[in-house]
Motif scaffolding. Structure first.
Motif, PDB file in Angstrom:
ATOM      1  N   LEU A 361      16.194 -36.038  12.560  1.00  0.00           N
ATOM      2  CA  LEU A 361      16.248 -35.598  11.170  1.00  0.00           C
ATOM      3  C   LEU A 361      17.647 -35.220  10.699  1.00  0.00           C
ATOM      4  CD1 LEU A 361      12.995 -33.436  11.057  1.00  0.00           C
ATOM      5  CD2 LEU A 361      13.314 -35.839  10.423  1.00  0.00           C
ATOM      6  N   SER A 362      18.635 -35.321  11.572  1.00  0.00           N
ATOM      7  CA  SER A 362      20.003 -35.020  11.168  1.00  0.00           C
ATOM      8  C   SER A 362      20.995 -36.043  11.708  1.00  0.00           C
ATOM      9  CB  SER A 362      20.398 -33.611  11.640  1.00  0.00           C
ATOM     10  OG  SER A 362      21.705 -33.293  11.255  1.00  0.00           O
ATOM     11  N   ASP A 363      21.057 -36.179  13.039  1.00  0.00           N
ATOM     12  CA  ASP A 363      22.049 -37.075  13.633  1.00  0.00           C
ATOM     13  C   ASP A 363      21.923 -38.502  13.136  1.00  0.00           C
ATOM     14  OD1 ASP A 363      23.000 -34.945  15.019  1.00  0.00           O
ATOM     15  OD2 ASP A 363      22.308 -35.593  16.999  1.00  0.00           O
ATOM     16  N   VAL A 364      20.703 -38.970  12.966  1.00  0.00           N
ATOM     17  CA  VAL A 364      20.502 -40.361  12.591  1.00  0.00           C
ATOM     18  C   VAL A 364      21.136 -40.675  11.234  1.00  0.00           C
ATOM     19  CG1 VAL A 364      18.284 -40.015  11.439  1.00  0.00           C
ATOM     20  CG2 VAL A 364      18.780 -42.218  12.517  1.00  0.00           C
ATOM     21  N   TYR A 365      21.231 -39.665  10.378  1.00  0.00           N
ATOM     22  CA  TYR A 365      21.822 -39.880   9.054  1.00  0.00           C
ATOM     23  C   TYR A 365      23.333 -39.641   9.040  1.00  0.00           C
ATOM     24  CZ  TYR A 365      16.909 -39.390   7.805  1.00  0.00           C
ATOM     25  OH  TYR A 365      15.550 -39.540   7.727  1.00  0.00           O
ATOM     26  N   ALA A 366      23.838 -38.971  10.069  1.00  0.00           N
ATOM     27  CA  ALA A 366      25.255 -38.613  10.095  1.00  0.00           C
ATOM     28  C   ALA A 366      26.133 -39.712  10.682  1.00  0.00           C
ATOM     29  CB  ALA A 366      25.451 -37.317  10.890  1.00  0.00           C
ATOM     30  N   GLY A 367      25.515 -40.670  11.389  1.00  0.00           N
ATOM     31  CA  GLY A 367      26.276 -41.727  12.040  1.00  0.00           C
ATOM     32  C   GLY A 367      26.604 -42.874  11.106  1.00  0.00           C
ATOM     33  N   SER A 368      26.883 -43.998  11.729  1.00  0.00           N
ATOM     34  CA  SER A 368      27.326 -45.174  10.963  1.00  0.00           C
ATOM     35  C   SER A 368      26.208 -46.174  10.708  1.00  0.00           C
ATOM     36  CB  SER A 368      28.459 -45.874  11.727  1.00  0.00           C
ATOM     37  OG  SER A 368      28.013 -46.272  13.028  1.00  0.00           O
ATOM     38  N   ARG A 369      24.955 -45.811  11.052  1.00  0.00           N
ATOM     39  CA  ARG A 369      23.857 -46.745  10.830  1.00  0.00           C
ATOM     40  C   ARG A 369      23.635 -46.992   9.336  1.00  0.00           C
ATOM     41  NH1 ARG A 369      21.302 -43.601  15.001  1.00  0.00           N
ATOM     42  NH2 ARG A 369      20.801 -44.823  16.865  1.00  0.00           N
ATOM     43  N   SER A 370      23.381 -48.240   8.998  1.00  0.00           N
ATOM     44  CA  SER A 370      22.987 -48.570   7.631  1.00  0.00           C
ATOM     45  C   SER A 370      21.530 -48.196   7.439  1.00  0.00           C
ATOM     46  CB  SER A 370      23.176 -50.069   7.378  1.00  0.00           C
ATOM     47  OG  SER A 370      22.284 -50.812   8.209  1.00  0.00           O
ATOM     48  N   ARG A 371      21.059 -48.249   6.198  1.00  0.00           N
ATOM     49  CA  ARG A 371      19.652 -47.918   5.935  1.00  0.00           C
ATOM     50  C   ARG A 371      18.712 -48.824   6.726  1.00  0.00           C
ATOM     51  NH1 ARG A 371      16.646 -45.721   1.626  1.00  0.00           N
ATOM     52  NH2 ARG A 371      14.460 -45.682   2.290  1.00  0.00           N
ATOM     53  N   PRO A 372      18.909 -50.156   6.743  1.00  0.00           N
ATOM     54  CA  PRO A 372      18.018 -50.991   7.576  1.00  0.00           C
ATOM     55  C   PRO A 372      18.094 -50.638   9.062  1.00  0.00           C
ATOM     56  CG  PRO A 372      19.179 -52.346   5.959  1.00  0.00           C
ATOM     57  CD  PRO A 372      19.816 -50.989   5.923  1.00  0.00           C
ATOM     58  N   GLN A 373      19.286 -50.254   9.538  1.00  0.00           N
ATOM     59  CA  GLN A 373      19.409 -49.883  10.944  1.00  0.00           C
ATOM     60  C   GLN A 373      18.688 -48.565  11.232  1.00  0.00           C
ATOM     61  OE1 GLN A 373      23.727 -50.012  11.102  1.00  0.00           O
ATOM     62  NE2 GLN A 373      23.704 -51.927  12.285  1.00  0.00           N
ATOM     63  N   GLN A 374      18.740 -47.635  10.284  1.00  0.00           N
ATOM     64  CA  GLN A 374      17.989 -46.400  10.437  1.00  0.00           C
ATOM     65  C   GLN A 374      16.496 -46.692  10.527  1.00  0.00           C
ATOM     66  OE1 GLN A 374      18.995 -43.916   7.123  1.00  0.00           O
ATOM     67  NE2 GLN A 374      21.143 -43.673   7.728  1.00  0.00           N
ATOM     68  N   ASP A 375      16.007 -47.553   9.633  1.00  0.00           N
ATOM     69  CA  ASP A 375      14.586 -47.895   9.641  1.00  0.00           C
ATOM     70  C   ASP A 375      14.181 -48.536  10.963  1.00  0.00           C
ATOM     71  OD1 ASP A 375      14.485 -46.916   7.096  1.00  0.00           O
ATOM     72  OD2 ASP A 375      14.356 -48.867   6.096  1.00  0.00           O
ATOM     73  N   ALA A 376      15.037 -49.437  11.463  1.00  0.00           N
ATOM     74  CA  ALA A 376      14.728 -50.099  12.734  1.00  0.00           C
ATOM     75  C   ALA A 376      14.694 -49.084  13.875  1.00  0.00           C
ATOM     76  CB  ALA A 376      15.761 -51.187  13.020  1.00  0.00           C
ATOM     77  N   TYR A 377      15.601 -48.110  13.828  1.00  0.00           N
ATOM     78  CA  TYR A 377      15.637 -47.090  14.873  1.00  0.00           C
ATOM     79  C   TYR A 377      14.371 -46.239  14.837  1.00  0.00           C
ATOM     80  CZ  TYR A 377      16.982 -42.836  17.353  1.00  0.00           C
ATOM     81  OH  TYR A 377      17.000 -41.760  18.194  1.00  0.00           O
ATOM     82  N   PHE A 378      13.938 -45.833  13.646  1.00  0.00           N
ATOM     83  CA  PHE A 378      12.725 -45.018  13.546  1.00  0.00           C
ATOM     84  C   PHE A 378      11.510 -45.785  14.074  1.00  0.00           C
ATOM     85  CE2 PHE A 378      14.939 -42.598  10.006  1.00  0.00           C
ATOM     86  CZ  PHE A 378      15.090 -41.445  10.764  1.00  0.00           C
ATOM     87  N   ARG A 379      11.450 -47.077  13.816  1.00  0.00           N
ATOM     88  CA  ARG A 379      10.328 -47.869  14.332  1.00  0.00           C
ATOM     89  C   ARG A 379      10.391 -47.939  15.852  1.00  0.00           C
ATOM     90  NH1 ARG A 379      10.595 -53.085  10.449  1.00  0.00           N
ATOM     91  NH2 ARG A 379       8.906 -53.828  11.794  1.00  0.00           N
ATOM     92  N   THR A 380      11.595 -48.067  16.388  1.00  0.00           N
ATOM     93  CA  THR A 380      11.757 -48.090  17.843  1.00  0.00           C
ATOM     94  C   THR A 380      11.320 -46.769  18.463  1.00  0.00           C
ATOM     95  OG1 THR A 380      13.612 -49.643  17.665  1.00  0.00           O
ATOM     96  CG2 THR A 380      13.424 -48.407  19.718  1.00  0.00           C
ATOM     97  N   VAL A 381      11.688 -45.667  17.812  1.00  0.00           N
ATOM     98  CA  VAL A 381      11.281 -44.345  18.300  1.00  0.00           C
ATOM     99  C   VAL A 381       9.765 -44.235  18.307  1.00  0.00           C
ATOM    100  CG1 VAL A 381      11.239 -41.890  17.724  1.00  0.00           C
ATOM    101  CG2 VAL A 381      13.397 -43.158  17.634  1.00  0.00           C
ATOM    102  N   ALA A 382       9.121 -44.704  17.236  1.00  0.00           N
ATOM    103  CA  ALA A 382       7.666 -44.628  17.153  1.00  0.00           C
ATOM    104  C   ALA A 382       7.010 -45.383  18.303  1.00  0.00           C
ATOM    105  CB  ALA A 382       7.192 -45.178  15.809  1.00  0.00           C
ATOM    106  N   HIS A 383       7.508 -46.583  18.589  1.00  0.00           N
ATOM    107  CA  HIS A 383       6.953 -47.374  19.687  1.00  0.00           C
ATOM    108  C   HIS A 383       7.190 -46.689  21.036  1.00  0.00           C
ATOM    109  CE1 HIS A 383       5.446 -51.250  18.115  1.00  0.00           C
ATOM    110  NE2 HIS A 383       6.282 -51.026  17.112  1.00  0.00           N
ATOM    111  N   ALA A 384       8.413 -46.188  21.252  1.00  0.00           N
ATOM    112  CA  ALA A 384       8.752 -45.591  22.541  1.00  0.00           C
ATOM    113  C   ALA A 384       7.919 -44.343  22.816  1.00  0.00           C
ATOM    114  CB  ALA A 384      10.242 -45.257  22.584  1.00  0.00           C
ATOM    115  N   THR A 385       7.752 -43.500  21.803  1.00  0.00           N
ATOM    116  CA  THR A 385       6.972 -42.273  22.013  1.00  0.00           C
ATOM    117  C   THR A 385       5.486 -42.576  22.158  1.00  0.00           C
ATOM    118  OG1 THR A 385       6.931 -41.931  19.607  1.00  0.00           O
ATOM    119  CG2 THR A 385       8.632 -40.785  20.851  1.00  0.00           C
TER     120      THR A 385
END
Length: 596
Positions: A361-385
């Motif tokens: 909820l913080s680091d993911v927005y502070a880095g260099s990820r673009s909006r599509p990259q953020q979305d892809a990361y959240f989907r990856t987190v959902a699958h992994a958990t």
């Protein structure tokens, strides 16, 4: 229902539960001693005293054994308890005791002693063995390799069902005792036992409903699909946070797998008109956007409404009609990580109980990820958990404890499209519906919606104080809600995606729309912001008056909102507070009733 009470209030509950049986037994013995002095079966009373004292000691040990997972020892202890309570029942059940129940002056006390002793024996014989059996088999309820053992669930439901029937019968017998004419040392503990048995009935009833519900929801009679929404409390909404990533989960005869995933912003259909007909009172409060945009569906705290809208939006986008909707958030995930251990997420840091909230909820927005990259990361987190929770061998007891913690904070919500299953959810914290108040126990709701269009709610810190003023208006109690909102946001350095985008508002200001729900049948009388009268948007939802007030917080500041409410009755014994689950726990106070 959990209202995020202060820690001291919680700390006092468990000792009370542990104390009640011992207090009751000692009072029964004291009363029995009185009979002996009067010449009533002295020897039997003394023997009953010894058996019940031993039973009380065993009961204390049983609780410790269950907490430690020593189930074989617990079973042995229950058997020993049954011998002691049966012996005490026998000693107080002979002809002299039965005749004593009709004696003048002490007859009520004699009958109460016999009823309680018999009830304790029934508790030891008909309830405790089933509870120990369920506890001993609880490990079988955890998923193994993506499969849940439905037979174990069925066995648990059967055991709990039998225990609930017996416990209700015991509770009804104790409730039927008229304590008004009993001796003091007996009356108070019996009243306390009555309350504790009622709470035990509720707890076992909730567990039984869960056991009955989970098996069909996991596809015991055919495949089921569920839309699982991950709410983002960095952009707060009434039920927790704006819908973000989602998974579609299929369950078939206990086998669980993911069949679709996406982001709510792209995977739930946007519409020019509401996707479902909206209640006029809801439209008046939130506008039609609540039924048109995925980001707005949970501006209402009523989760069944949220779920139906999400289900229809997903159907329009995918063509698939799911059987139910679930919702959770990263805070609940952090709790579960305490049971599962760390989860490796490709493309990001390892997620642990102590870093998941900050990372997601913080680091993911502070880095260099673009909006599509953020979305892809959240989907990856959902699958992994999901994979970690469903396929990794996890001890069931800590996992269930963390699930209960998340549910108690309303971070786990569930809705079923099947009416029979939704009825089982009704009245539980999972349902996500404000309770219908009892006249003397009103509930006030405080729900938050971000008004800035960013992720500034990450820096929001809420506190609330709710109490009875002691005043009356038209014969009804006047309540006072004091809400303090604070900002820990910095004055610079946040990414454009985090900063708010509201027009004519400093981007580092947190704008929050506060919805205050009156007690059932009550009203919202007045709002004052920082001591100054504040206009509010007035409406109603679910037989409750609603006032919506907007609060702007500059970085590092706090503001106080005071709301005066009217209850539906003239007597308030305990006012409850329901709040939006936020990143930071609410600080809640319930002061003693005031004097008008």
């Amino acid at each position: 229902m959990h209202s995020m009470e202060s820690t001291p209030a919680k700390a006092g509950r468990a000792p009370t539960r542990r104390r009640v049986v011992r207090v009751l037994i000692l009072s029964v013995l004291l009363c029995g001693s009185g009979f002996a002095v009067a010449g009533w079966e002295a020897r039997q009373a003394a023997q009953a005293r010894g058996h019940l004292l031993h039973a009380a000691t065993l009961f204390d040990g049983l609780q410790s054994q269950l907490a430690a997972g020593s189930f074989a020892a617990a079973s042995t202890t229950v058997t020993a308890m049954r011998r002691e309570t049966a012996a005490a029942k026998e000693r107080t059940g002979d002809l002299a005791w039965r005749l004593g129940g009709h004696a003048p002056a002490v007859g009520d006390d004699v009958r109460a002693v016999r009823t309680v002793t018999s009830a304790l024996d029934d508790l030891a014989a008909g309830v405790l063995p089933s509870l120990v059996n369920v506890a001993a088999r609880i490990e079988a309820l955890a998923p193994r390799g993506g499969v849940v053992d439905l037979a174990a669930l069925s066995d648990a439901a059967s055991e709990l069902g039998a225990a609930e029937v017996t416990l209700r019968r015991i509770r009804d017998r104790i409730s039927a005792i008229s304590t008004g004419h009993l001796v003091g040392p007996l009356a108070a503990p019996i009243a306390e036992l009555d309350g504790q048995l009622s709470r035990a009935v509720e707890l076992i009833g909730s567990a039984l409903r869960a056991a009955k519900l989970i098996a069909p929801m996991l596809g015991a009679s055919g495949p089921r699909t569920y839309l699982a929404l991950f709410q983002n409390p960095a952009e707060v909404r009434a039920t927790g946070g704006m819908p973000g990533a989602y998974l579609v989960i299929e369950a078939d005869r206990g086998v669980i797998r993911v069949v679709d995933d996406g982001m709510a912003s792209g995977g739930l259909a946007i519409s020019n008109v509401p996707v479902l007909a909206l209640n006029p009172e809801m439209t008046a409060l939130y506008g039609t956007a609540i039924g048109r945009y995925p980001a707005n569906i949970n501006q209402t705290p009523d989760f069944p409404t949220v779920a139906r809208l999400a289900r229809e939006m997903y159907r329009r986008h995918s063509g698939r009609t799911v059987d139910g909707v679930l919702a959770t958030d990263p805070v609940a995930l952090s709790y579960l990580l305490g049971a599962t251990g760390p989860v490796v997420v490709p493309g990001g840091p390892e997620l642990r109980a102590d870093n998941a909230v900050h990372v997601l909820l913080s680091d993911v927005y502070a880095g260099s990820r673009s909006r599509p990259q953020q979305d892809a990361y959240f989907r990856t987190v959902a699958h992994a958990t999901f994979a970690a929770l469903s396929r990794r061998p996890i001890p069931a007891r800590p996992m269930l404890a963390q699930l209960a913690r998340a549910a108690g904070e309303r971070r786990l919500l569930a809705w079923s499209a099947r009416p029979d299953e939704q009825r089982l959810l009704a009245g539980t914290v999972l349902e996500g519906v404000l309770p219908q108040d009892r006249p003397q126990a009103p509930t006030v709701g405080v729900f938050l919606n971000d008004g800035g269009g960013g992720k500034m709610s990450y820096y929001l810190r809420p506190a609330a104080r709710l109490g009875d003023t002691g005043c009356k208006l038209a014969g009804r109690s006047v309540l006072k809600l004091r809400l303090t909102l604070s900002s820990t946001a910095p004055a610079k350095g946040l990414s454009p995606y985090v900063r708010n985008s509201a027009a004519a508002l400093d981007p580092y200001t947190i704008r929050t729309h506060v919805s205050v729900f009156s007690p059932t049948g009550g009203s919202v009388i007045e709002a004052r912001l920082d001591g100054v009268g504040s206009p509010f948007k007035a409406g109603s939802e679910g037989r409750r008056a609603v006032g919506i007030i907007s609060v702007d917080l500059a970085p590092g500041t706090s503001r106080r909102l005071e709301v005066t409410l009217l209850a539906d009755s003239g007597t308030v014994e305990a006012a409850r507070l329901w709040t939006t689950p936020t990143i930071s726990p609410w600080r809640i106070e319930h002061p003693p009733a005031g004097r008008c």
